[in-house]
Motif scaffolding. Structure first.
Motif, PDB file in Angstrom:
ATOM      1  N   GLU A 189      -3.067  -7.281   6.077  1.00 60.66           N
ATOM      2  CA  GLU A 189      -3.828  -7.031   4.854  1.00 60.66           C
ATOM      3  C   GLU A 189      -3.973  -5.530   4.587  1.00 60.66           C
ATOM      4  N   ASN A 246      -2.004  -3.508   1.517  1.00 60.58           N
ATOM      5  CA  ASN A 246      -2.895  -2.956   0.499  1.00 60.58           C
ATOM      6  C   ASN A 246      -2.755  -1.443   0.383  1.00 60.58           C
ATOM      7  N   ASN A 294      -0.577  -0.383  -2.646  1.00 63.37           N
ATOM      8  CA  ASN A 294      -1.724  -0.243  -3.561  1.00 63.37           C
ATOM      9  C   ASN A 294      -2.114  -1.596  -4.152  1.00 63.37           C
ATOM     10  N   GLN A 295      -2.257  -2.560  -3.258  1.00 66.96           N
ATOM     11  CA  GLN A 295      -2.626  -3.917  -3.648  1.00 66.96           C
ATOM     12  C   GLN A 295      -4.095  -4.180  -3.294  1.00 66.96           C
ATOM     13  N   ASN A 296      -4.542  -5.365  -3.643  1.00 62.91           N
ATOM     14  CA  ASN A 296      -5.905  -5.769  -3.308  1.00 62.91           C
ATOM     15  C   ASN A 296      -5.899  -7.209  -2.797  1.00 62.91           C
ATOM     16  N   SER A 302      -6.091 -10.390  -0.195  1.00 65.61           N
ATOM     17  CA  SER A 302      -7.006 -10.793   0.874  1.00 65.61           C
ATOM     18  C   SER A 302      -6.327 -11.858   1.737  1.00 65.61           C
TER      19      SER A 302
END
Length: 210
Positions: free
Chosen positions: A186, A190, A194-196, A198
């Motif tokens: 994770e 991220n 540059n992701q979010n 979960s």
């Protein structure tokens, strides 16, 4: 396009990594078995024995990436293409190489078990020359000490990945156990992409491709 290459000997959880990222990163190309991956495996092993050709690696990589010209990110979890990353990608700051590995004895046990429970794997291990470094056709069936050969495969490829890919500015090495018992996946995805996304402990606990 940012690219992440998970490299391994196989039997290191890359199938499950693929399944997780395929679900969690819908706008990203995530591949586990790419076109021509079986051929790439043989060519990669041949080049290990007879010498590296970055030109061949570039051709292969360009063919794969050309299929996804409009995608922002690309993730490969394919162990069959793990030895085919061209030098320009290794040095690229927009590329990350993650070497996933496991103890060599458990790898050899899992590799041998897989070769006896899956028809395609049985055929590959016994009838396709250079499917593995230093393992000859029919050895999987005839050699009582074949697991020692698979341990050697693990050692050779571990050294290869470390030597070839440690030049990557984003290179990481991590055990299979750590991947599935921590927030490594994770946090890494991220931060680099540059992701979010979960990823829950439940996601990581699911086992696939026994």
């Amino acid at each position: 396009m940012k690219k992440i290459f998970f490299v391994s000997t196989g039997r290191c959880g890359t199938r499950r990594i693929y399944e997780i990222l395929k679900e969690k990163c819908p706008g990203t190309v995530v591949r586990h078995q790419m076109p021509c991956s079986r051929l790439a495996n043989i060519v990669g092993n041949l080049m290990y024995i007879f010498g590296q050709s970055d030109r061949i690696k570039k051709i292969f990589c360009n063919i794969i990436l050309a299929r996804h010209p409009h995608k922002k990110h690309f993730i490969s979890c394919d162990p069959l293409t793990a030895m085919m990353i061209p030098y320009q990608e290794i040095l690229n700051p927009n590329t990350m190489v993650i070497h996933v590995y496991r103890p060599k004895n458990t790898f050899a046990d899992s590799f041998f078990r897989r070769s006896r429970t899956r028809v395609k794997s049985l055929i590959a291990h016994n009838f396709i020359p250079f499917w593995q470094i230093g393992v000859w056709p029919l050895e999987n069936i005839l050699n009582k000490n074949i697991k020692n050969k698979y341990i050697r495969v693990h050692e050779l490829k571990y050294d290869f990945f470390q030597k070839q890919y440690s030049k990557n500015p984003n290179f990481k090495q991590i055990t299979m156990e750590e991947v599935f018992k921590s927030d490594f996946l994770e946090k890494t995805i991220n931060l680099f992409l540059n992701q979010n996304l979960s990823i829950s402990n439940k996601d990581l606990a699911i086992i696939s491709n026994h």
